[in-house]
Design an enzyme around this catalytic site. Structure first.
Site, short mmCIF file in Angstrom:
data_model
loop_
_atom_site.label_atom_id
_atom_site.label_comp_id
_atom_site.label_asym_id
_atom_site.label_seq_id
_atom_site.Cartn_x
_atom_site.Cartn_y
_atom_site.Cartn_z
CG HIS A 54 -1.67 1.16 1.54
ND1 HIS A 54 -2.36 1.87 0.58
CD2 HIS A 54 -1.93 1.81 2.72
CE1 HIS A 54 -2.99 2.88 1.16
NE2 HIS A 54 -2.74 2.87 2.45
CD GLU A 72 -3.00 6.82 3.69
OE1 GLU A 72 -3.48 5.69 3.87
OE2 GLU A 72 -3.52 7.86 4.15
FE1 FEO Z 1 -3.48 3.66 4.48
FE2 FEO Z 1 -1.36 3.16 7.01
O1 FEO Z 1 -1.88 3.87 5.38
#
Ligand code: FEO
Length: 395
Positions: free
Chosen positions: A79, A81
């Site tokens: 992921h 982010e």
């Molecule tokens: Fe969706 Fe911990 O980032």
């Protein structure tokens, strides 16, 4: 130094004890957090996820104590982010050609954030990467909670690297669920689900059922925040299934804001009426201008019904409820009742406006609510008590 979690896997993340807010100021992290990153040493060497950018230099420097960076064969980004990809630019300056395994959406997000043409290798559910005795299998998990999210399963060690799913914003030195403070851990896991995953509950159920259908043995679930689920690791999976199915407890939460305490007095009298009508129901009262907004959201998550109150000011309601109701709308709670109340002096629009907002947010609003002129007297307080009793019959 990293922390060895199995013969082949070392935790190389960062525990952030000081973190007090996450996602800007949208999420309070009173117990800190961690950004979990994992280094796998099999015949090939793999790094899974990195850490948040403020710790990028510390991360790379500690990684160098574990391994010569040039020996990293693959980077897997479950992921992208910024709390997980933030240290990539610093790392990629040293090993610019190392392949980065991620979903197609992951590659787009990395390019959007860092504007670099790194060596992206995009993967889909079922794709595998043989790294020696173990094999990594990728499982796309879009919208849990971003479009790019995926899980990585490591055979042999039987570890599911789940990224944000099953995580908590919770700092703990010992890393594991069985050595953490259980009450704190479950409070943070509940808050995390309530505030982050609630809108994606249907997808949570679908993805968990899909992963369970693979019948993979799971010795450990290693998320990207908080504890590693080692003792009875699937307990958090079962808990997610419970939370995802329109979770509620026998609880009613009364949320209000007030200027001269008229609406507060109403809230307290309504609570009394609820308790008289049903002593078994848990009633909580929260002033939205004083309580932590994420704690309020967590209590709404646990409630079968909420009451929301404010006086009318400038033909509307108070500021703290405005922000809270906007958050509530986005979280898409299901199968919960709601009712509005509030005091007023002349125009008195707040109760209807709050009711409309609650309907728009998906709550069942079956009562037009209770409005009282100025400060409630004895008969006003009696009306609130009766209103509380009536609420019990309409849930
Ligand atoms: Fe969706 Fe911990 O980032």
């Amino acid at each position: 130094m990293g922390k060895k979690i199995t013969d082949k896997v070392t935790w190389v993340g960062k525990i952030d004890w000081e973190l007090k807010y996450f996602h800007g100021n949208e999420y309070s992290t009173k117990k800190g957090s961690s950004y979990n990153s994992y280094l796998i040493k099999d015949k090939k060497t793999v790094l899974i996820d990195t850490v948040w950018q403020p710790f990028d230099k510390e991360f790379v420097s500690r990684l160098k104590q574990e391994i010569n960076l040039k020996d990293i064969d693959y980077i897997v980004m479950n992921h992208n982010e910024i709390d997980h990809s933030g240290a990539l630019p610093e790392l990629m300056r040293e090993i610019p050609n190392t392949p980065i395994y991620c979903t197609a959406n992951g590659a787009k997000i990395l390019k959007g954030h860092y504007h670099q043409e790194w060596n992206y290798v995009t993967v889909k559910t079922g794709d595998t990467l043989v790294i020696g005795d173990s094999t990594l299998t990728f499982i796309e998990a879009p919208m849990l909670h971003w479009p790019d999210t995926m899980f990585t399963y490591m055979s042999g060690e039987n570890i599911l690297f789940s990224n944000d799913a099953f995580g908590q914003h919770y700092a703990t030195e010992s890393l594991y669920n069985d050595t953490a403070d259980t009450a704190e851990l479950f409070a943070e896991a509940t808050k995390y689900y309530a505030n982050i995953l609630t809108p994606f509950s249907k997808m949570v159920i679908k993805k968990i059922e899909e992963v369970l259908s693979f019948n993979l043995p799971v010795s450990m679930i290693c998320p990207s925040h908080g504890v590693l689920w080692k003792d009875n690791p699937t307990q958090i999976v079962e808990q997610y299934l419970t939370w995802a199915k329109d979770y509620q407890e026998n609880q009613i939460t009364i949320i209000y804001d007030t200027m001269w305490n008229a609406t507060r007095k109403m809230a307290e009298a309504i609570a009394l009426g609820i308790e008289q009508a049903d002593p078994m129901v848990k009633v909580k009262i929260m002033n939205s201008s004083k309580e932590d907004k994420n704690d309020i959201i967590t209590e709404i998550f646990k409630s079968k019904a909420i009451l929301v109150g404010a006086p009318t000011v400038n033909n509307g309601y108070l500021y703290s409820l405005g922000g809270l109701l906007e958050m509530v709308k986005g979280l898409k709670f299901k199968k919960k009742s709601a009712t509005a109340f509030g005091s007023y002096g002349w125009s008195g629009e707040a109760v209807k406006q709050i009711s409309d907002s609650l309907k728009e947010a998906g709550f069942t609003v079956s009562d037009e609510g209770l409005r009282l002129l100025w400060v409630p007297d004895e008969s006003g307080l009696e009306a609130c008590i009766e209103f509380g009793k009536k609420i019990i019959t309409t849930i």
